[in-house]
Structure formats: C-alpha cells, structure tokens
Design a protein around this motif. Structure first.
Motif, PDB file in Angstrom:
ATOM      1  N   HIS A   1     110.928  61.388  48.101  1.00  0.00           N
ATOM      2  CA  HIS A   1     110.753  60.006  48.540  1.00  0.00           C
ATOM      3  C   HIS A   1     110.340  59.971  50.009  1.00  0.00           C
ATOM      4  O   HIS A   1     110.969  60.634  50.850  1.00  0.00           O
ATOM      5  CB  HIS A   1     112.052  59.213  48.386  1.00  0.00           C
ATOM      6  N   PRO A   2     109.329  59.192  50.377  1.00  0.00           N
ATOM      7  CA  PRO A   2     108.973  59.051  51.787  1.00  0.00           C
ATOM      8  C   PRO A   2     110.019  58.218  52.525  1.00  0.00           C
ATOM      9  O   PRO A   2     110.753  57.432  51.918  1.00  0.00           O
ATOM     10  CB  PRO A   2     107.628  58.331  51.745  1.00  0.00           C
ATOM     11  N   SER A   3     110.074  58.400  53.827  1.00  0.00           N
ATOM     12  CA  SER A   3     110.968  57.589  54.661  1.00  0.00           C
ATOM     13  C   SER A   3     110.217  56.476  55.373  1.00  0.00           C
ATOM     14  O   SER A   3     110.819  55.491  55.813  1.00  0.00           O
ATOM     15  CB  SER A   3     111.682  58.473  55.691  1.00  0.00           C
ATOM     16  N   ARG A   4     108.898  56.627  55.489  1.00  0.00           N
ATOM     17  CA  ARG A   4     108.067  55.632  56.159  1.00  0.00           C
ATOM     18  C   ARG A   4     106.702  55.608  55.482  1.00  0.00           C
ATOM     19  O   ARG A   4     106.158  56.645  55.100  1.00  0.00           O
ATOM     20  CB  ARG A   4     107.899  55.976  57.633  1.00  0.00           C
ATOM     21  N   VAL A   5     106.144  54.389  55.295  1.00  0.00           N
ATOM     22  CA  VAL A   5     104.830  54.229  54.667  1.00  0.00           C
ATOM     23  C   VAL A   5     104.011  53.245  55.493  1.00  0.00           C
ATOM     24  O   VAL A   5     104.479  52.145  55.805  1.00  0.00           O
ATOM     25  CB  VAL A   5     104.936  53.704  53.223  1.00  0.00           C
ATOM     26  N   ASP A   6     102.794  53.642  55.860  1.00  0.00           N
ATOM     27  CA  ASP A   6     101.864  52.772  56.577  1.00  0.00           C
ATOM     28  C   ASP A   6     100.496  52.875  55.921  1.00  0.00           C
ATOM     29  O   ASP A   6     100.159  53.903  55.315  1.00  0.00           O
ATOM     30  CB  ASP A   6     101.762  53.175  58.052  1.00  0.00           C
ATOM     31  N   ALA A   7      99.687  51.829  56.065  1.00  0.00           N
ATOM     32  CA  ALA A   7      98.363  51.844  55.439  1.00  0.00           C
ATOM     33  C   ALA A   7      97.399  50.958  56.210  1.00  0.00           C
ATOM     34  O   ALA A   7      97.795  49.953  56.815  1.00  0.00           O
ATOM     35  CB  ALA A   7      98.454  51.383  53.988  1.00  0.00           C
ATOM     36  N   VAL A   8      96.136  51.358  56.180  1.00  0.00           N
ATOM     37  CA  VAL A   8      95.060  50.556  56.745  1.00  0.00           C
ATOM     38  C   VAL A   8      93.923  50.522  55.741  1.00  0.00           C
ATOM     39  O   VAL A   8      93.807  51.381  54.863  1.00  0.00           O
ATOM     40  CB  VAL A   8      94.556  51.128  58.088  1.00  0.00           C
ATOM     41  N   GLY A   9      93.057  49.513  55.879  1.00  0.00           N
ATOM     42  CA  GLY A   9      91.927  49.391  54.979  1.00  0.00           C
ATOM     43  C   GLY A   9      91.209  48.081  55.211  1.00  0.00           C
ATOM     44  O   GLY A   9      91.499  47.370  56.183  1.00  0.00           O
ATOM     45  N   PRO A  10      90.282  47.737  54.348  1.00  0.00           N
ATOM     46  CA  PRO A  10      89.575  46.463  54.476  1.00  0.00           C
ATOM     47  C   PRO A  10      90.526  45.292  54.273  1.00  0.00           C
ATOM     48  O   PRO A  10      91.676  45.469  53.860  1.00  0.00           O
ATOM     49  CB  PRO A  10      88.521  46.536  53.370  1.00  0.00           C
ATOM     50  N   ALA A  11      90.036  44.092  54.567  1.00  0.00           N
ATOM     51  CA  ALA A  11      90.860  42.891  54.421  1.00  0.00           C
ATOM     52  C   ALA A  11      91.472  42.823  53.025  1.00  0.00           C
ATOM     53  O   ALA A  11      90.808  43.106  52.026  1.00  0.00           O
ATOM     54  CB  ALA A  11      90.021  41.646  54.694  1.00  0.00           C
ATOM     55  N   VAL A  12      92.735  42.455  52.977  1.00  0.00           N
ATOM     56  CA  VAL A  12      93.461  42.395  51.708  1.00  0.00           C
ATOM     57  C   VAL A  12      93.014  41.183  50.901  1.00  0.00           C
ATOM     58  O   VAL A  12      92.884  40.077  51.440  1.00  0.00           O
ATOM     59  CB  VAL A  12      94.980  42.336  51.955  1.00  0.00           C
ATOM     60  N   ASP A  13      92.761  41.399  49.620  1.00  0.00           N
ATOM     61  CA  ASP A  13      92.468  40.322  48.689  1.00  0.00           C
ATOM     62  C   ASP A  13      93.673  40.156  47.786  1.00  0.00           C
ATOM     63  O   ASP A  13      94.218  41.144  47.283  1.00  0.00           O
ATOM     64  CB  ASP A  13      91.221  40.672  47.861  1.00  0.00           C
ATOM     65  N   ASP A  14      94.104  38.910  47.566  1.00  0.00           N
ATOM     66  CA  ASP A  14      95.347  38.727  46.810  1.00  0.00           C
ATOM     67  C   ASP A  14      95.181  38.952  45.314  1.00  0.00           C
ATOM     68  O   ASP A  14      96.169  39.023  44.585  1.00  0.00           O
ATOM     69  CB  ASP A  14      95.943  37.347  47.078  1.00  0.00           C
ATOM     70  N   GLN A  15      93.928  39.071  44.835  1.00  0.00           N
ATOM     71  CA  GLN A  15      93.704  39.311  43.412  1.00  0.00           C
ATOM     72  C   GLN A  15      93.204  40.711  43.088  1.00  0.00           C
ATOM     73  O   GLN A  15      93.568  41.274  42.057  1.00  0.00           O
ATOM     74  CB  GLN A  15      92.669  38.309  42.869  1.00  0.00           C
ATOM     75  N   ARG A  16      92.373  41.269  43.980  1.00  0.00           N
ATOM     76  CA  ARG A  16      91.619  42.475  43.632  1.00  0.00           C
ATOM     77  C   ARG A  16      91.969  43.656  44.526  1.00  0.00           C
ATOM     78  O   ARG A  16      92.283  43.496  45.694  1.00  0.00           O
ATOM     79  CB  ARG A  16      90.123  42.172  43.729  1.00  0.00           C
ATOM     80  N   THR A  17      91.883  44.839  43.951  1.00  0.00           N
ATOM     81  CA  THR A  17      92.182  46.068  44.682  1.00  0.00           C
ATOM     82  C   THR A  17      90.998  46.454  45.570  1.00  0.00           C
ATOM     83  O   THR A  17      89.855  46.093  45.292  1.00  0.00           O
ATOM     84  CB  THR A  17      92.500  47.223  43.713  1.00  0.00           C
ATOM     85  N   PRO A  18      91.243  47.204  46.650  1.00  0.00           N
ATOM     86  CA  PRO A  18      90.194  47.469  47.635  1.00  0.00           C
ATOM     87  C   PRO A  18      89.253  48.599  47.221  1.00  0.00           C
ATOM     88  O   PRO A  18      89.533  49.368  46.295  1.00  0.00           O
ATOM     89  CB  PRO A  18      90.989  47.860  48.877  1.00  0.00           C
TER      90      PRO A  18
END
Length: 432
Positions: free
Chosen positions: A262-279
């Motif tokens: 199990h991770p102890s910390r999770v971070d992520a970056v990417g294009p603008a988040v869409d509430d319906q569709r995956t990036p």
C-alpha cells in the motif's frame, strides 16, 4: 426480482439458492467438499463477449454449465462455439437457478459491474476468476479482497502477463541485487486513449441488448454506442481509463519485484479533469514507506511515454514499460524484454539462476487452486493491493494528492478524494 441487496439478505439468499442451511454462528461458506483433483469444475462464465472470449477459452477444459451476457449479439460467437451451457441474461437468476451446482465463476464484465456478481459468488463460497482491475472503486476492491480471505476462496485477477517467463527473470534480477538497492521506478503505457466525444444523438437500444442490466449499479443514462459495448472504459461512471486498463499489468512488475503493498502518499498531474471522461494522459507518483529493499520506494506511473527519462539514461524504449533505478545501475524491461544499463558495465554480467518456476498456465493455476492446490499467483491478497493502488492513482488525478491511510481507507484531509473511494449505487442496487 428485486435488485436491492443487503449483506444479511445476501447471505440468506445465496445460501438458499445453493441449498445450504447454516447453524447459528456458522460461517456462510460452502459446506460441501471441493472437487477432487481429477474432477472437472462446474463453472459459470459471466460476460462472454469481448475480453470474456479469451477467459471462456481459458477455462474450456472444465465443465462450463452456464453463460451469462446482457448482449446477445456480442455474445453470439461464444454461444455458438459452446452451445451446451445454459444461457442467462441476468447473473442473479443464474445464481438462483444453478447456485447449488457451481464450483466457480469467471467474471469478464465492465469495471462498474465487477463487484456485485463477484460478491454474490464469494458469499456462496464459489471460487472467482475476475478481470482487472479487481473492482471499480477502492472500497469495493478491499471488500472483495477481505471476502476471499474470510471464505478461503481460490481467486485470480486477470493479470495474465504475470505468467510470462521474462517477468520472472526481471523479479529475480531485482531481488538478487543486480542493480543494487532500488529507490525509484518508472512505469508507463504509451498512447493517448481517453476523452471520447460527448454523444449528441440518442440512437435506439439495439435488439438483443438488455441495456438496463448493462447499466446495473451505475448512474442511468441514455444508451449510446460510445460507451456500450466497449467505450465504457473511458467514462468514469463505468470504467477506470487507460490507467485501470493497463495499470494492473504493468505495475505488476515493480509490485512483485519490490514486495510492494500500500502506498503512503499519492499525487498526480495531468490535463484538466473532466467529470465524465477519463484523460488522454496522466502522471501519478506513489510513495511506499515499505518494500523488500528496506527503504522507501517512489513509483511513477505514466499514461504516456517518459521520453525525457529514456533520453537521460540513453535507454532504448522499444518494448519497454518499466525502468528500475538502482544504486549500482538501471534495469529497463517490458513484458518480454530485459536490459541492464550502463551497457558497458553489464557487458559480462551473468544473470542470476532462475528461482521462480514457470507457470503451468495462468488459468491452470486458478483451476488447480480451486481443487485445493497452492494459491494462484495473482490471488486477491496480492492483486487486491495492486488494484487499489491503480485506482488510487485515478483518485489523485481527479481530486488532488493525499496521504493514504490504507487500514482506514482514508485520504487524510482531502475530502474530495475521500468521496471517490466508494461511490453510490443506482437505486435498487445498493449494498448496505
């Protein structure tokens, strides 16, 4: 038939369906013996089109007594090839009808409909082969992992590349210290799949498709071919994107090699988040406080190629999907490739002697486990935490980074992330 399920009624209903009677305080597991080593398993296959085709073929040596699919047209080739099993559209009716005859189920449905059939089967004490990722949410995944352990059920997650011999050699190299102490890993999947177009039309539901059953526990929306039968993977209500699609395959390599959980910390970056569709891309960073390296591990996951990393270390990325950074060198690999860097340093390197035996076959592992042999290699106690980690990457991308309390399934102070650990079911499909 009512869709509503409670944990108490689920045990009662499935016990009745299986013809079982429990004494007060008895564990609701199967009360009859496992098949003998020479006896074929009675198996039901839920979802027999798409990915289900390969899974049905993988267990065809056994006695497949039922096939379940909501889409007659997509299932037609498999049903034609296997005309003898009883056919069902609704897996709940199949369990009610044949539950007392079954030993195991193979589930190859879309991500959003993994949990419900798997949990019913496990409550009945049936062995389970389940497609990846293990479930649609982290909480569902943990529930199924715990159920498998509590019931003593033989399980296998569909991460079939785990059986590739080259994967074994990678694990042996890392654990033998070929590149010294590992502190950092980069894994990825190339491509830019995601963000499908928003439907502007409302075509009719095709004949032969029970669309309401296909929606199952997800939020209802009008039918459109952009998400049914396949594009569902790139809509959050149904799928988990390219990270969910490939993460359990690729991250299986560092998970196994480094003994991660199990991770102890999770971070992520990417294009603008869409509430319906995956990036179409993302970069997740997982921090693990524990590993078999006796130190912290930083694990990077990318949907998209790590071009800068490959250039920096002069790595030929052809056929690669993972790079281990060690104190003495670098190991780059894919499912079928393995190369050590710097090349000049490892020109005369002798590979460690093989210690991991070849798999008898990924499906055969599970079949043997159902008969009482050793657990299959991707049993849920191993693949559950792996699946959780993959899903946590999506949570961090959608809601921002967080400190992860694996025991409590808590995302620290990130309330938005917490709301994605378990999502609500459509009315009539609740599990309470």
């Amino acid at each position: 038939m009512s869709n509503r399920t409670t944990r108490r009624s689920l045990i009662k209903q499935t016990a009745t369906a299986a013809g079982l009677v429990f004494c007060h305080g008895a564990s609701p597991s199967r009360l009859f013996a496992a098949p003998s080593p020479n006896e074929k398993l009675n198996i039901a296959c839920i979802g027999v089109g798409g990915r289900g085709v390969a899974n049905v073929n993988g267990v065809q040596s056994q006695n497949i007594i039922a096939m379940v699919d909501v889409d007659e047209n997509r299932a037609a080739p498999t049903l034609k090839k296997f005309p003898n099993p009883r056919r069902f559209t609704d897996y709940r009716k199949m369990f009610d009808t044949l539950g007392n005859q079954l030993d195991a189920v193979v589930i190859s449905t879309p991500d959003h409909s993994h949990f419900h059939p798997a949990s019913i089967a496990m409550q009945m004490g049936l062995h389970v082969y389940l497609e990846k990722p293990l479930a649609h949410t982290v909480a569902e995944t943990r529930t199924l992992t715990n159920l498998a352990r509590e019931k003593g059920i033989a399980t296998q997650l569909g991460a079939q590349r785990h059986a590739i011999p080259n994967m074994h050699r990678v694990v042996e190299h890392i654990q033998a210290g070929a590149i010294g102490k590992v502190s950092e890993v980069h894994s990825w999947i190339n491509g830019n799949r995601g963000m499908p177009s928003i439907p502007l039309d409302s075509p009719p539901v095709p004949s032969g498709l029970d669309y309401d059953l296909w929606i199952g526990p997800a939020k209802s929306r009008p039918y459109h071919p952009s998400f049914c039968p396949y594009g569902w993977r790139f809509w959050w209500d149904f799928g988990t994107g390219e990270t969910g699609n490939w993460g359990c395959h690729v991250l299986d390599i560092p998970y196994w090699a480094l003994g991660l959980k199990h991770p102890s910390r999770v971070d992520a970056v990417g294009p603008a988040v869409d509430d319906q569709r995956t990036p179409t891309s993302m970069h997740v960073t997982f921090q693990f406080a524990e590993s078999n390296q006796n130190s912290e591990i930083v694990l990077h996951w990318r949907h998209g190629s790590p071009d800068e990393l490959l250039r920096q270390h002069r790595i030929d990325g052809e056929g690669m999907n993972t790079v281990f950074i060690g104190s003495e060198g670098i190991l780059a690999c894919g499912f079928d490739t393995l190369k050590l860097y710097p090349e000049e340093k490892y020109a005369d390197f002798r590979a460690p002697s093989p210690t991991i035996p070849d798999s008898p076959g990924f499906y055969q592992e599970w079949i043997a486990a159902c008969r009482g042999d050793d657990a299959a290699t991707c049993h849920f106690d191993y693949s559950g935490p792996l699946s959780e980690t993959v899903l946590l990457g999506n949570v961090a991308y959608r809601a921002g980074g967080f400190d992860w309390d694996a025991d409590g399934l808590k995302t620290g102070t990130n309330a938005e992330a917490q709301s994605l650990i378990q999502t609500a079911y459509r009315k009539g499909w609740e599990v309470v």
